[in-house]
Design an enzyme around this catalytic site. Sequence first.
Site, PDB file in Angstrom:
ATOM      1  CB  SER A  82     -20.758  -2.191  -9.656  1.00 31.27           C
ATOM      2  OG  SER A  82     -20.109  -2.411 -10.901  1.00 31.27           O
ATOM      3  CE  LYS A 104      -9.648  -0.010 -13.702  1.00 35.67           C
ATOM      4  NZ  LYS A 104      -9.960  -0.497 -12.348  1.00 35.67           N
ATOM      5  CB  THR A 150      -6.500   6.685  -5.264  1.00 33.71           C
ATOM      6  OG1 THR A 150      -6.385   5.567  -6.152  1.00 33.71           O
ATOM      7  CG2 THR A 150      -5.164   6.873  -4.551  1.00 33.71           C
ATOM      8  CB  ALA A 151      -8.665   1.825  -3.371  1.00 32.86           C
ATOM      9  CB  SER A 152      -5.119   2.635  -7.645  1.00 36.01           C
ATOM     10  OG  SER A 152      -3.967   2.444  -8.440  1.00 36.01           O
ATOM     11  CG  LEU A 153       0.704   0.325  -4.086  1.00 34.77           C
ATOM     12  CD1 LEU A 153       0.602   1.023  -2.738  1.00 34.77           C
ATOM     13  CD2 LEU A 153       1.262  -1.092  -3.904  1.00 34.77           C
ATOM     14  NE  ARG A 154      -2.385   2.446 -12.465  1.00 33.11           N
ATOM     15  CZ  ARG A 154      -3.016   3.577 -12.815  1.00 33.11           C
ATOM     16  NH1 ARG A 154      -2.321   4.645 -13.162  1.00 33.11           N
ATOM     17  NH2 ARG A 154      -4.338   3.635 -12.818  1.00 33.11           N
ATOM     18  NE  ARG A 186     -12.032  -1.827  -2.543  1.00 34.35           N
ATOM     19  CZ  ARG A 186     -12.612  -2.989  -2.225  1.00 34.35           C
ATOM     20  NH1 ARG A 186     -12.465  -3.497  -1.008  1.00 34.35           N
ATOM     21  NH2 ARG A 186     -13.330  -3.630  -3.110  1.00 34.35           N
ATOM     22  N   GLY A 187     -15.251   1.483  -3.265  1.00 37.66           N
ATOM     23  CA  GLY A 187     -16.675   1.605  -3.538  1.00 37.66           C
ATOM     24  C   GLY A 187     -16.922   1.845  -5.015  1.00 37.66           C
ATOM     25  CB  VAL A 200     -18.366   5.311 -10.395  1.00 35.04           C
ATOM     26  CG1 VAL A 200     -18.266   6.769 -10.847  1.00 35.04           C
ATOM     27  CG2 VAL A 200     -17.282   4.484 -11.075  1.00 35.04           C
ATOM     28  CB  THR A 217     -19.772   4.762  -3.233  1.00 35.14           C
ATOM     29  OG1 THR A 217     -20.944   3.944  -3.232  1.00 35.14           O
ATOM     30  CG2 THR A 217     -19.263   4.903  -1.805  1.00 35.14           C
ATOM     31  NE  ARG A 218     -13.970   3.778  -6.073  1.00 31.91           N
ATOM     32  CZ  ARG A 218     -12.852   3.146  -6.408  1.00 31.91           C
ATOM     33  NH1 ARG A 218     -11.847   3.818  -6.907  1.00 31.91           N
ATOM     34  NH2 ARG A 218     -12.745   1.840  -6.264  1.00 31.91           N
TER      35      ARG A 218
END
Length: 315
Positions: A12, A88, A132-136, A154-155, A157, A159-160
């Site tokens: 990436s 992370k 967001t794909a983050s559960l947090r 997801r994807g 930066v 792409t997002r």
Amino acid sequence: MAPLVRIGTRRSKLALTQSGMMQRAIGRALGVAEADIAEAVPLVEIVTTGDRVQDRRLMEIGGKALFTKEIEEALLDGRVDVAVHSMKDVPAEQPEGLCLAAIPPREDARDAFVSEAFASFGELPQGARLGTASLRRQAQALALRPDLQIEMLRGNVDTRLRKLAEGEFDAILLAVSGLNRLGFEAVIRERLSLNDFLPAPGQGALALQTRADDRDAAWVAALNDPTTAMAVAAERGAMTALEGSCRTAIGAHAEISGGKLRLTTEMLAPDGSARWRRAGEIGDAGADAMDQARALGLRLGAEVHDAAGDQRVDP
């Protein structure tokens, strides 16, 4: 020139940018002339399962280890000598034979609010679509704004940001550190507060992973930042106690000031309906500072876990 240190990296744009930063730092630590660094410290691109599968949450396909597994295999096989990861993304436990040898100085650990139409998180209208794909991040956003529609994003930066520009979302949440490293600071509308959006453990930091036998290489010590390493040790201690994964909404952030390390950690119900938080600090810990930092994280994480119980989401 034969390679001195081979760097394993994802393909990436962000991974290559971060690995390129470390490539130059390692080359300089080894005394390599600038013109020769790319040859002496080559980047070896490796496609991970986490990169290949973009249409599902990580917890549905095996968790964040899918961003590190193939690179770790290359380390163990001797195809590369060091891996550069976003901290992370690194699971709590290291595979046998590998170690986190160095942690360079940290970037901004905060989350970024990015939107084409709205200047801040607080300005989002009722029922806005937040990507967001983050559960947090999902849980923290819903804790503040239960009316929001959280949609999976997801994807990489680029792409997002493209999906945001095309109108698929009213706003998205990303890490400030990644946007800064890519030179995309201009898209950040708001740097979210550490209190409302307590970051993921290790967010903003990089991890240099090597074979255990290479942990004492001279260039390793040159790249390690003891302050960042100590803060990350505390955060990852909390992550370990909280069984931190893509299936749990947890945050942890440590700051060192005035000779004291202060750690805050939390777990949230995935729908944001409840959050459990603890904070604590240690003073100048001397020779065993890393152990004490980790112990603080383990203790506070265990307290949060005892209060919250099992908040995992089944994939």
